[in-house]
Write a protein that holds these residues in place. Structure first.
Motif, PDB file in Angstrom:
ATOM      1  N   LYS A  79       0.864  -1.189   0.000  1.00  0.00           N
ATOM      2  CA  LYS A  79       0.000   0.000   0.000  1.00  0.00           C
ATOM      3  C   LYS A  79       0.899   1.236   0.000  1.00  0.00           C
ATOM      4  O   LYS A  79       1.891   1.238   0.719  1.00  0.00           O
ATOM      5  CB  LYS A  79      -0.887   0.025   1.246  1.00  0.00           C
ATOM      6  CG  LYS A  79      -1.980  -1.019   1.294  1.00  0.00           C
ATOM      7  CD  LYS A  79      -2.726  -0.993   2.627  1.00  0.00           C
ATOM      8  CE  LYS A  79      -3.335   0.358   2.922  1.00  0.00           C
ATOM      9  NZ  LYS A  79      -4.086   0.358   4.202  1.00  0.00           N
ATOM     10  N   PRO A  80       0.599   2.262  -0.783  1.00  0.00           N
ATOM     11  CA  PRO A  80      -0.447   2.365  -1.806  1.00  0.00           C
ATOM     12  C   PRO A  80      -0.120   1.471  -3.013  1.00  0.00           C
ATOM     13  O   PRO A  80       1.052   1.211  -3.296  1.00  0.00           O
ATOM     14  CB  PRO A  80      -0.416   3.838  -2.198  1.00  0.00           C
ATOM     15  CG  PRO A  80       0.401   4.529  -1.155  1.00  0.00           C
ATOM     16  CD  PRO A  80       1.338   3.503  -0.612  1.00  0.00           C
ATOM     17  N   ALA A  81      -1.125   1.037  -3.703  1.00  0.00           N
ATOM     18  CA  ALA A  81      -0.950   0.164  -4.861  1.00  0.00           C
ATOM     19  C   ALA A  81      -0.150   0.868  -5.951  1.00  0.00           C
ATOM     20  O   ALA A  81      -0.318   2.061  -6.195  1.00  0.00           O
ATOM     21  CB  ALA A  81      -2.317  -0.249  -5.399  1.00  0.00           C
ATOM     22  N   GLY A  82       0.757   0.114  -6.575  1.00  0.00           N
ATOM     23  CA  GLY A  82       1.529   0.640  -7.697  1.00  0.00           C
ATOM     24  C   GLY A  82       2.844   1.283  -7.325  1.00  0.00           C
ATOM     25  O   GLY A  82       3.675   1.572  -8.185  1.00  0.00           O
ATOM     26  N   CYS A  83       3.108   1.487  -6.024  1.00  0.00           N
ATOM     27  CA  CYS A  83       4.379   2.088  -5.589  1.00  0.00           C
ATOM     28  C   CYS A  83       5.476   1.027  -5.552  1.00  0.00           C
ATOM     29  O   CYS A  83       5.200  -0.167  -5.401  1.00  0.00           O
ATOM     30  CB  CYS A  83       4.219   2.717  -4.211  1.00  0.00           C
ATOM     31  SG  CYS A  83       3.077   4.116  -4.183  1.00  0.00           S
ATOM     32  N   LYS A  84       6.726   1.457  -5.676  1.00  0.00           N
ATOM     33  CA  LYS A  84       7.859   0.528  -5.667  1.00  0.00           C
ATOM     34  C   LYS A  84       8.992   1.056  -4.786  1.00  0.00           C
ATOM     35  O   LYS A  84       9.194   2.263  -4.678  1.00  0.00           O
ATOM     36  CB  LYS A  84       8.399   0.322  -7.082  1.00  0.00           C
ATOM     37  CG  LYS A  84       7.456  -0.411  -8.013  1.00  0.00           C
ATOM     38  CD  LYS A  84       8.107  -0.647  -9.373  1.00  0.00           C
ATOM     39  CE  LYS A  84       7.192  -1.421 -10.298  1.00  0.00           C
ATOM     40  NZ  LYS A  84       7.825  -1.672 -11.622  1.00  0.00           N
ATOM     41  N   ILE A  85       9.733   0.108  -4.177  1.00  0.00           N
ATOM     42  CA  ILE A  85      10.941   0.446  -3.417  1.00  0.00           C
ATOM     43  C   ILE A  85      12.133   0.317  -4.353  1.00  0.00           C
ATOM     44  O   ILE A  85      12.276  -0.699  -5.053  1.00  0.00           O
ATOM     45  CB  ILE A  85      11.115  -0.474  -2.197  1.00  0.00           C
ATOM     46  CG1 ILE A  85      10.014  -0.182  -1.171  1.00  0.00           C
ATOM     47  CG2 ILE A  85      12.499  -0.301  -1.559  1.00  0.00           C
ATOM     48  CD1 ILE A  85      10.065  -1.060   0.046  1.00  0.00           C
ATOM     49  N   LYS A  86      12.963   1.296  -4.395  1.00  0.00           N
ATOM     50  CA  LYS A  86      14.132   1.283  -5.277  1.00  0.00           C
ATOM     51  C   LYS A  86      15.010   0.067  -4.981  1.00  0.00           C
ATOM     52  O   LYS A  86      15.442  -0.143  -3.853  1.00  0.00           O
ATOM     53  CB  LYS A  86      14.943   2.563  -5.091  1.00  0.00           C
ATOM     54  CG  LYS A  86      16.101   2.698  -6.068  1.00  0.00           C
ATOM     55  CD  LYS A  86      16.808   4.033  -5.914  1.00  0.00           C
ATOM     56  CE  LYS A  86      17.946   4.165  -6.922  1.00  0.00           C
ATOM     57  NZ  LYS A  86      18.631   5.483  -6.800  1.00  0.00           N
ATOM     58  N   GLY A  87      15.238  -0.741  -6.002  1.00  0.00           N
ATOM     59  CA  GLY A  87      16.066  -1.930  -5.840  1.00  0.00           C
ATOM     60  C   GLY A  87      15.401  -3.051  -5.082  1.00  0.00           C
ATOM     61  O   GLY A  87      16.022  -4.107  -4.848  1.00  0.00           O
ATOM     62  N   GLU A  88      14.160  -2.844  -4.634  1.00  0.00           N
ATOM     63  CA  GLU A  88      13.430  -3.829  -3.824  1.00  0.00           C
ATOM     64  C   GLU A  88      14.268  -4.281  -2.628  1.00  0.00           C
ATOM     65  O   GLU A  88      14.241  -5.452  -2.247  1.00  0.00           O
ATOM     66  CB  GLU A  88      13.005  -5.036  -4.666  1.00  0.00           C
ATOM     67  CG  GLU A  88      11.996  -4.710  -5.742  1.00  0.00           C
ATOM     68  CD  GLU A  88      11.403  -5.949  -6.382  1.00  0.00           C
ATOM     69  OE1 GLU A  88      11.977  -7.054  -6.209  1.00  0.00           O
ATOM     70  OE2 GLU A  88      10.365  -5.819  -7.048  1.00  0.00           O
TER      71      GLU A  88
ATOM     72  N   GLU B 220      14.143   4.140  -0.449  1.00  0.00           N
ATOM     73  CA  GLU B 220      13.488   5.125  -1.299  1.00  0.00           C
ATOM     74  C   GLU B 220      12.288   4.521  -2.005  1.00  0.00           C
ATOM     75  O   GLU B 220      12.378   3.446  -2.608  1.00  0.00           O
ATOM     76  CB  GLU B 220      14.471   5.647  -2.356  1.00  0.00           C
ATOM     77  CG  GLU B 220      13.882   6.684  -3.300  1.00  0.00           C
ATOM     78  CD  GLU B 220      14.862   7.118  -4.381  1.00  0.00           C
ATOM     79  OE1 GLU B 220      14.445   7.185  -5.558  1.00  0.00           O
ATOM     80  OE2 GLU B 220      16.051   7.361  -4.037  1.00  0.00           O
ATOM     81  N   ILE B 221      11.150   5.197  -1.879  1.00  0.00           N
ATOM     82  CA  ILE B 221       9.980   4.842  -2.673  1.00  0.00           C
ATOM     83  C   ILE B 221      10.074   5.645  -3.961  1.00  0.00           C
ATOM     84  O   ILE B 221      10.178   6.874  -3.943  1.00  0.00           O
ATOM     85  CB  ILE B 221       8.674   5.151  -1.924  1.00  0.00           C
ATOM     86  CG1 ILE B 221       8.555   4.245  -0.689  1.00  0.00           C
ATOM     87  CG2 ILE B 221       7.464   4.941  -2.840  1.00  0.00           C
ATOM     88  CD1 ILE B 221       7.314   4.488   0.147  1.00  0.00           C
ATOM     89  N   GLU B 222      10.085   4.939  -5.092  1.00  0.00           N
ATOM     90  CA  GLU B 222      10.295   5.586  -6.380  1.00  0.00           C
ATOM     91  C   GLU B 222       9.051   6.327  -6.869  1.00  0.00           C
ATOM     92  O   GLU B 222       7.910   5.991  -6.487  1.00  0.00           O
ATOM     93  CB  GLU B 222      10.708   4.550  -7.420  1.00  0.00           C
ATOM     94  CG  GLU B 222      12.050   3.894  -7.138  1.00  0.00           C
ATOM     95  CD  GLU B 222      12.444   2.899  -8.190  1.00  0.00           C
ATOM     96  OE1 GLU B 222      13.584   2.989  -8.689  1.00  0.00           O
ATOM     97  OE2 GLU B 222      11.618   2.025  -8.526  1.00  0.00           O
ATOM     98  N   ALA B 223       9.300   7.316  -7.717  1.00  0.00           N
ATOM     99  CA  ALA B 223       8.199   8.050  -8.348  1.00  0.00           C
ATOM    100  C   ALA B 223       7.680   7.229  -9.512  1.00  0.00           C
ATOM    101  O   ALA B 223       8.249   7.234 -10.609  1.00  0.00           O
ATOM    102  CB  ALA B 223       8.684   9.417  -8.825  1.00  0.00           C
ATOM    103  N   VAL B 224       6.639   6.456  -9.266  1.00  0.00           N
ATOM    104  CA  VAL B 224       6.043   5.590 -10.291  1.00  0.00           C
ATOM    105  C   VAL B 224       4.536   5.824 -10.286  1.00  0.00           C
ATOM    106  O   VAL B 224       3.887   5.743  -9.234  1.00  0.00           O
ATOM    107  CB  VAL B 224       6.339   4.095 -10.012  1.00  0.00           C
ATOM    108  CG1 VAL B 224       5.702   3.220 -11.082  1.00  0.00           C
ATOM    109  CG2 VAL B 224       7.833   3.851  -9.943  1.00  0.00           C
ATOM    110  N   GLY B 225       3.990   6.088 -11.450  1.00  0.00           N
ATOM    111  CA  GLY B 225       2.542   6.303 -11.535  1.00  0.00           C
ATOM    112  C   GLY B 225       2.104   7.454 -10.650  1.00  0.00           C
ATOM    113  O   GLY B 225       2.609   8.569 -10.745  1.00  0.00           O
ATOM    114  N   VAL B 226       1.178   7.151  -9.730  1.00  0.00           N
ATOM    115  CA  VAL B 226       0.652   8.193  -8.842  1.00  0.00           C
ATOM    116  C   VAL B 226       1.547   8.405  -7.622  1.00  0.00           C
ATOM    117  O   VAL B 226       1.284   9.295  -6.815  1.00  0.00           O
ATOM    118  CB  VAL B 226      -0.777   7.844  -8.373  1.00  0.00           C
ATOM    119  CG1 VAL B 226      -1.717   7.764  -9.552  1.00  0.00           C
ATOM    120  CG2 VAL B 226      -0.791   6.523  -7.594  1.00  0.00           C
TER     121      VAL B 226
END
Length: 215
Positions: free
Chosen positions: A102-111, A145-151
């Motif tokens: 959560k939030p849906a669609g967000c990603k962590i840099k490098g996981e 870092e949470i990447e700037a992806v989508g919303v």
């Protein structure tokens, strides 16, 4: 002093010394396997390393601000160790396969989320064995870092405080044990807000294949 009283006094002193010695021998500590079914206390400042690979029996998860939730499915240790008699530490713990639930669609840099150098100890609380892990210096446990992806907007996240939990079946002499992470008072924080929940079951095994216990 009569001979009888002297003998009685000596007997009581010997018994008292025996109680102290027995108490010391049964002191709460890390114990290391020395032979088939035999173990001895890990001596003060002696270190026992464990393998870099970690078994993740349950993903490491944490939530904050009723808005974010992260789950990591794998982990590894860098220069992790137990230290006599009740200490432990690591150069770092790296959590991988980390996803933002959560939030849906967000990603962590490098996981990936990599901790700072950690120190800690175990303590006996009733019949349970609890652990504490905190930074060697300062209060920063990890950052990611949470990447700037989508919303999702780019967001640098810092985790501070200390991780806490239990070691299930700690008194059993086995080659693998688990850190059962739990949300406890004075625990981890993000953005000065206590995490709503922390959970996960991350294992560790001995490099030397010795069995360990804590009691």
């Amino acid at each position: 002093m009569s001979r009888i009283r002297l003998i009685a006094f000596s007997t009581l002193a010997t018994l008292a010394l025996g109680v102290v010695t027995a108490s010391s021998a049964a002191a709460f500590a890390w114990w290391i396997e020395t032979g088939e079914g035999k173990e001895e206390i890990l001596k003060l400042e002696a270190k026992e390393p464990f393998n870099s690979a970690a078994t993740v029996a349950a993903p490491f998860k944490f939530k904050w601000k009723k808005e974010f939730e992260v789950s990591c499915e794998a982990a590894s240790y860098q220069e992790a160790f137990l230290e006599g008699t009740v200490k432990l530490g690591a150069k770092s713990i790296t959590f991988t396969k980390c996803k933002v639930m959560k939030p849906a669609g967000c990603k962590i840099k490098g996981e990936e989320i990599k901790t700072a150098a950690l120190k800690g100890e175990i303590r006996q609380v009733g019949t349970a064995v609890e652990f504490i892990l905190e930074p060697v210096t300062g209060t920063l446990v990890a950052k990611f870092e949470i990447e700037a992806v989508g919303v999702c907007a780019k967001k640098n996240v810092e985790i501070t405080g200390r991780a806490k939990g239990e070691i299930p079946n700690a008194s059993e002499l086995t080659k693998e044990k688990f850190f059962l992470f739990q949300n406890k008072p004075e625990s981890l924080e993000i953005e000065k807000t206590t995490l709503e929940s922390t959970e996960g079951k991350v294992g560790y095994t001995s490099v030397t294949k010795k069995g360990w216990s804590a009691h």
